[in-house]
Design a protein around this motif. Sequence first.
Motif, PDB file in Angstrom:
ATOM      1  N   ALA A  54     -19.175 -33.159 -33.803  1.00  0.00           N
ATOM      2  CA  ALA A  54     -18.751 -33.562 -32.457  1.00  0.00           C
ATOM      3  C   ALA A  54     -19.037 -32.461 -31.445  1.00  0.00           C
ATOM      4  O   ALA A  54     -19.536 -32.719 -30.339  1.00  0.00           O
ATOM      5  N   ALA A  55     -18.741 -31.217 -31.823  1.00  0.00           N
ATOM      6  CA  ALA A  55     -18.978 -30.094 -30.915  1.00  0.00           C
ATOM      7  C   ALA A  55     -20.458 -29.935 -30.599  1.00  0.00           C
ATOM      8  O   ALA A  55     -20.852 -29.718 -29.447  1.00  0.00           O
ATOM      9  N   VAL A  56     -21.286 -30.051 -31.629  1.00  0.00           N
ATOM     10  CA  VAL A  56     -22.727 -29.914 -31.432  1.00  0.00           C
ATOM     11  C   VAL A  56     -23.264 -31.059 -30.586  1.00  0.00           C
ATOM     12  O   VAL A  56     -24.088 -30.854 -29.690  1.00  0.00           O
ATOM     13  N   ALA A  57     -22.801 -32.278 -30.850  1.00  0.00           N
ATOM     14  CA  ALA A  57     -23.280 -33.442 -30.089  1.00  0.00           C
ATOM     15  C   ALA A  57     -22.955 -33.302 -28.606  1.00  0.00           C
ATOM     16  O   ALA A  57     -23.812 -33.530 -27.742  1.00  0.00           O
ATOM     17  N   VAL A  58     -21.739 -32.922 -28.283  1.00  0.00           N
ATOM     18  CA  VAL A  58     -21.338 -32.762 -26.881  1.00  0.00           C
ATOM     19  C   VAL A  58     -22.121 -31.625 -26.231  1.00  0.00           C
ATOM     20  O   VAL A  58     -22.627 -31.740 -25.108  1.00  0.00           O
ATOM     21  N   GLY A  59     -22.247 -30.500 -26.948  1.00  0.00           N
ATOM     22  CA  GLY A  59     -22.948 -29.347 -26.396  1.00  0.00           C
ATOM     23  C   GLY A  59     -24.427 -29.607 -26.167  1.00  0.00           C
ATOM     24  O   GLY A  59     -24.985 -29.243 -25.128  1.00  0.00           O
ATOM     25  N   LEU A  60     -25.084 -30.269 -27.113  1.00  0.00           N
ATOM     26  CA  LEU A  60     -26.506 -30.553 -26.970  1.00  0.00           C
ATOM     27  C   LEU A  60     -26.768 -31.523 -25.828  1.00  0.00           C
ATOM     28  O   LEU A  60     -27.724 -31.357 -25.069  1.00  0.00           O
ATOM     29  N   ALA A  61     -25.926 -32.548 -25.715  1.00  0.00           N
ATOM     30  CA  ALA A  61     -26.108 -33.519 -24.635  1.00  0.00           C
ATOM     31  C   ALA A  61     -25.958 -32.844 -23.275  1.00  0.00           C
ATOM     32  O   ALA A  61     -26.759 -33.076 -22.354  1.00  0.00           O
ATOM     33  N   ALA A  62     -24.950 -31.986 -23.131  1.00  0.00           N
ATOM     34  CA  ALA A  62     -24.730 -31.298 -21.863  1.00  0.00           C
ATOM     35  C   ALA A  62     -25.877 -30.345 -21.551  1.00  0.00           C
ATOM     36  O   ALA A  62     -26.342 -30.247 -20.408  1.00  0.00           O
ATOM     37  N   LEU A  63     -26.353 -29.642 -22.580  1.00  0.00           N
ATOM     38  CA  LEU A  63     -27.439 -28.683 -22.387  1.00  0.00           C
ATOM     39  C   LEU A  63     -28.735 -29.383 -22.015  1.00  0.00           C
ATOM     40  O   LEU A  63     -29.481 -28.928 -21.140  1.00  0.00           O
TER      41      LEU A  63
END
Length: 204
Positions: A54-63
């Motif tokens: 979940a953390a990676v998914a949110v971070g990658l989408a924002a980046l």
Amino acid sequence: MAASLLAFVLAAGLLTVTPGVDTALVLRAATVEGTRRAALAALGIGLGCLVWGAAVAVGLAALLNSAPLAYALLSWAGAAYLCWLGLRMLLRPRSSMQHGAEAAAASGRAWFLRGLLGNLLNPKIGVFYVSFLPQFVPAGMAPGAWTFGLACLHVLMGLLWCALLIGATRPLGRVLRRPAVVRWLDRLTGGVFIGFGVKLALSR
């Protein structure tokens, strides 16, 4: 979409069955503590991976939305990490499972926390997800949602594998502890990691 899912299932399946700390933890719990506590350890492991996913998914989408250049640099770093990991596994395969999971008898809650914290406190899982999961996001799909979906699929595969380990603890445990099996799986996984690292480096 189907091709991406099939490629992910094959790669993640190989990663799942390669012996490591999680496998050692579940085998230890199943052998010494019984089925219930081994299942709780497996659930803790799965939840830890899910939180990282979940953390990676949110971070990658924002980046990706806010800083495409930073996302590209992160992709290159991920490619380098996968290639380094693959080369290390090819050139220096292990001859035994990692036995950091060895521990004295404990309650079911303690086994769950071991599985959960063992993954939550391991930043290598986040780094691996960052470099591995985005390669299986089909063009035109929302990267955040798809990445989290892949993480969920990986967790499901891990739980199924843990269930198989628990159900056949002794025969599977003996096989997975054989030095030749550990070395063979490490080399095979290392080759796959290098392949995906190169693919990530060359992809746009």
